[in-house]
Motif scaffolding. Structure first.
Motif, PDB file in Angstrom:
ATOM      1  N   ALA A  22       0.831  -1.211   0.000  1.00  0.00           N
ATOM      2  CA  ALA A  22       0.000   0.000   0.000  1.00  0.00           C
ATOM      3  C   ALA A  22       0.862   1.258   0.000  1.00  0.00           C
ATOM      4  O   ALA A  22       0.549   2.236  -0.691  1.00  0.00           O
ATOM      5  CB  ALA A  22      -0.936  -0.011   1.207  1.00  0.00           C
ATOM      6  N   MET A  23       1.954   1.256   0.748  1.00  0.00           N
ATOM      7  CA  MET A  23       2.821   2.433   0.781  1.00  0.00           C
ATOM      8  C   MET A  23       3.550   2.612  -0.561  1.00  0.00           C
ATOM      9  O   MET A  23       3.778   3.741  -1.001  1.00  0.00           O
ATOM     10  CB  MET A  23       3.824   2.326   1.937  1.00  0.00           C
ATOM     11  CG  MET A  23       3.158   2.357   3.299  1.00  0.00           C
ATOM     12  SD  MET A  23       1.936   3.661   3.508  1.00  0.00           S
ATOM     13  CE  MET A  23       2.948   5.089   3.481  1.00  0.00           C
ATOM     14  N   ALA A  24       3.892   1.511  -1.225  1.00  0.00           N
ATOM     15  CA  ALA A  24       4.476   1.616  -2.560  1.00  0.00           C
ATOM     16  C   ALA A  24       3.452   2.175  -3.550  1.00  0.00           C
ATOM     17  O   ALA A  24       3.806   2.919  -4.467  1.00  0.00           O
ATOM     18  CB  ALA A  24       4.980   0.251  -3.028  1.00  0.00           C
ATOM     19  N   LEU A  25       2.188   1.853  -3.344  1.00  0.00           N
ATOM     20  CA  LEU A  25       1.132   2.410  -4.194  1.00  0.00           C
ATOM     21  C   LEU A  25       0.999   3.916  -3.981  1.00  0.00           C
ATOM     22  O   LEU A  25       0.777   4.664  -4.937  1.00  0.00           O
ATOM     23  CB  LEU A  25      -0.191   1.706  -3.920  1.00  0.00           C
ATOM     24  CG  LEU A  25      -1.339   2.004  -4.864  1.00  0.00           C
ATOM     25  CD1 LEU A  25      -0.977   1.661  -6.305  1.00  0.00           C
ATOM     26  CD2 LEU A  25      -2.579   1.229  -4.449  1.00  0.00           C
ATOM     27  N   VAL A  26       1.177   4.378  -2.754  1.00  0.00           N
ATOM     28  CA  VAL A  26       1.159   5.811  -2.477  1.00  0.00           C
ATOM     29  C   VAL A  26       2.290   6.501  -3.243  1.00  0.00           C
ATOM     30  O   VAL A  26       2.095   7.548  -3.859  1.00  0.00           O
ATOM     31  CB  VAL A  26       1.272   6.085  -0.963  1.00  0.00           C
ATOM     32  CG1 VAL A  26       1.526   7.554  -0.686  1.00  0.00           C
ATOM     33  CG2 VAL A  26       0.025   5.629  -0.246  1.00  0.00           C
ATOM     34  N   SER A  27       3.493   5.913  -3.218  1.00  0.00           N
ATOM     35  CA  SER A  27       4.607   6.530  -3.955  1.00  0.00           C
ATOM     36  C   SER A  27       4.343   6.502  -5.458  1.00  0.00           C
ATOM     37  O   SER A  27       4.707   7.449  -6.171  1.00  0.00           O
ATOM     38  CB  SER A  27       5.932   5.840  -3.618  1.00  0.00           C
ATOM     39  OG  SER A  27       5.938   4.512  -4.081  1.00  0.00           O
ATOM     40  N   THR A  28       3.683   5.466  -5.957  1.00  0.00           N
ATOM     41  CA  THR A  28       3.317   5.426  -7.367  1.00  0.00           C
ATOM     42  C   THR A  28       2.386   6.583  -7.708  1.00  0.00           C
ATOM     43  O   THR A  28       2.549   7.253  -8.737  1.00  0.00           O
ATOM     44  CB  THR A  28       2.621   4.088  -7.710  1.00  0.00           C
ATOM     45  OG1 THR A  28       3.475   3.012  -7.360  1.00  0.00           O
ATOM     46  CG2 THR A  28       2.270   4.008  -9.173  1.00  0.00           C
ATOM     47  N   PHE A  29       1.417   6.846  -6.842  1.00  0.00           N
ATOM     48  CA  PHE A  29       0.500   7.970  -7.063  1.00  0.00           C
ATOM     49  C   PHE A  29       1.235   9.306  -7.077  1.00  0.00           C
ATOM     50  O   PHE A  29       0.929  10.185  -7.878  1.00  0.00           O
ATOM     51  CB  PHE A  29      -0.595   7.988  -6.003  1.00  0.00           C
ATOM     52  CG  PHE A  29      -1.589   6.862  -6.123  1.00  0.00           C
ATOM     53  CD1 PHE A  29      -1.896   6.288  -7.341  1.00  0.00           C
ATOM     54  CD2 PHE A  29      -2.229   6.378  -4.999  1.00  0.00           C
ATOM     55  CE1 PHE A  29      -2.815   5.267  -7.450  1.00  0.00           C
ATOM     56  CE2 PHE A  29      -3.158   5.349  -5.087  1.00  0.00           C
ATOM     57  CZ  PHE A  29      -3.441   4.799  -6.323  1.00  0.00           C
ATOM     58  N   PHE A  30       2.205   9.482  -6.190  1.00  0.00           N
ATOM     59  CA  PHE A  30       2.952  10.739  -6.165  1.00  0.00           C
ATOM     60  C   PHE A  30       3.808  10.907  -7.422  1.00  0.00           C
ATOM     61  O   PHE A  30       3.908  12.007  -7.969  1.00  0.00           O
ATOM     62  CB  PHE A  30       3.823  10.831  -4.912  1.00  0.00           C
ATOM     63  CG  PHE A  30       3.079  11.331  -3.712  1.00  0.00           C
ATOM     64  CD1 PHE A  30       2.697  12.660  -3.620  1.00  0.00           C
ATOM     65  CD2 PHE A  30       2.752  10.479  -2.675  1.00  0.00           C
ATOM     66  CE1 PHE A  30       2.005  13.134  -2.522  1.00  0.00           C
ATOM     67  CE2 PHE A  30       2.071  10.939  -1.570  1.00  0.00           C
ATOM     68  CZ  PHE A  30       1.692  12.269  -1.487  1.00  0.00           C
ATOM     69  N   PHE A  31       4.433   9.841  -7.886  1.00  0.00           N
ATOM     70  CA  PHE A  31       5.227   9.939  -9.110  1.00  0.00           C
ATOM     71  C   PHE A  31       4.345  10.231 -10.322  1.00  0.00           C
ATOM     72  O   PHE A  31       4.732  10.974 -11.221  1.00  0.00           O
ATOM     73  CB  PHE A  31       6.066   8.680  -9.337  1.00  0.00           C
ATOM     74  CG  PHE A  31       7.148   8.501  -8.310  1.00  0.00           C
ATOM     75  CD1 PHE A  31       7.968   9.554  -7.952  1.00  0.00           C
ATOM     76  CD2 PHE A  31       7.349   7.275  -7.691  1.00  0.00           C
ATOM     77  CE1 PHE A  31       8.973   9.396  -7.010  1.00  0.00           C
ATOM     78  CE2 PHE A  31       8.345   7.109  -6.755  1.00  0.00           C
ATOM     79  CZ  PHE A  31       9.158   8.169  -6.406  1.00  0.00           C
ATOM     80  N   LEU A  32       3.147   9.645 -10.355  1.00  0.00           N
ATOM     81  CA  LEU A  32       2.200   9.969 -11.424  1.00  0.00           C
ATOM     82  C   LEU A  32       1.793  11.433 -11.369  1.00  0.00           C
ATOM     83  O   LEU A  32       1.643  12.074 -12.411  1.00  0.00           O
ATOM     84  CB  LEU A  32       0.961   9.081 -11.323  1.00  0.00           C
ATOM     85  CG  LEU A  32       1.092   7.680 -11.893  1.00  0.00           C
ATOM     86  CD1 LEU A  32      -0.165   6.879 -11.593  1.00  0.00           C
ATOM     87  CD2 LEU A  32       1.363   7.708 -13.360  1.00  0.00           C
ATOM     88  N   ALA A  33       1.618  11.962 -10.171  1.00  0.00           N
ATOM     89  CA  ALA A  33       1.292  13.384 -10.034  1.00  0.00           C
ATOM     90  C   ALA A  33       2.425  14.235 -10.584  1.00  0.00           C
ATOM     91  O   ALA A  33       2.183  15.275 -11.213  1.00  0.00           O
ATOM     92  CB  ALA A  33       1.013  13.729  -8.574  1.00  0.00           C
ATOM     93  N   GLY A  34       3.669  13.807 -10.389  1.00  0.00           N
ATOM     94  CA  GLY A  34       4.809  14.531 -10.970  1.00  0.00           C
ATOM     95  C   GLY A  34       4.765  14.527 -12.486  1.00  0.00           C
ATOM     96  O   GLY A  34       5.064  15.541 -13.129  1.00  0.00           O
TER      97      GLY A  34
END
Length: 168
Positions: free
Chosen positions: A32-44
Motif C-alpha cells: 500500500a505504501m508503494a502504491l502511495v509513492s506510485t500515485f505521487f510519481f504519477l502526479a509529478g
C-alpha cells in the motif's frame, strides 16, 4: 535533451519501480505504501504535462482518500505476513493470463493511435484543465460513473466492516 525530458524519464522509471514494488511486496502495508509513492510519481508526470489540476486531484483523491480507505481495510482485516510460499493455483494462472491479455490489448490500442498532437483554439486553451472545467465535466457528462464509484467505495468499506466484525 532538456530538463523536462530528464524529469519525465525519472518520474516514469520511479513510477514503474514503485508499481513493481506494489506487486512484489510481501507485506500488504508495504504494498500500500508503494502504491502511495506510485500515485505521487504519477502526479509529478501530470505536472510536467501542465495538468496541475489533475496532479492535485491525484494526490488528494488517490494518495489521500483512497489509500486511507485501503489502509483502513488492511488494518481492519488484520492482514499479516503470508508465511506460506508461492503456490501455482488456477486463479493465479487465469489472473496472469488476463493481465498479459490486457497488456497486449493496451499495446495494440496504443500502436493504433495516430502520432500527432491535438490543437486547441485560444478559447479552449484558456479553460482547459481548470477546476471549473473539470467540475463541469464530472457533474454533467460523468455524473453517473462518479456516483457509481463513490457507491462502490462505500459498499467496499461496509463489506470490510461486516467481514471483520466477528474479530472485533
Amino acid at each position: 535533451m532538456n530538463i523536462e525530458q530528464v524529469l519525465f524519464g525519472a518520474f516514469a522509471a520511479l513510477t514503474l519501480l514503485s508499481a513493481a514494488l506494489v506487486i512484489f511486496a510481501k507485506s500488504p502495508i508495504s504494498s500500500a505504501m508503494a502504491l502511495v509513492s506510485t500515485f505521487f510519481f504519477l502526479a509529478g508526470i501530470y505536472v510536467l504535462l501542465w495538468a496541475h489540476t489533475v496532479a492535485a486531484l491525484q494526490v488528494l483523491v488517490y494518495a489521500g482518500a483512497i489509500m486511507v480507505l485501503f489502509l483502513f481495510v488492511i488494518m481492519l482485516l488484520n492482514l499479516g505476513e503470508d508465511t506460506s510460499g508461492p503456490r501455482l493455483t488456477l486463479s493465479r494462472i487465469l489472473g496472469g493470463g488476463a493481465a498479459i491479455g490486457l497488456f497486449v490489448a493496451l499495446a495494440l490500442a496504443i500502436a493504433r493511435v495516430p502520432n500527432q498532437m491535438a490543437v486547441l483554439d485560444a478559447s479552449q486553451q484558456a479553460t482547459f484543465g481548470t477546476l471549473r472545467a473539470v467540475g463541469a465535466s464530472i457533474f454533467t457528462t460523468w455524473l453517473l460513473p462518479f456516483e457509481a464509484v463513490s457507491l462502490l467505495l462505500l459498499v467496499a468499506m461496509v463489506g470490510a466492516v461486516v467481514v471483520a466484525k466477528s474479530r472485533i
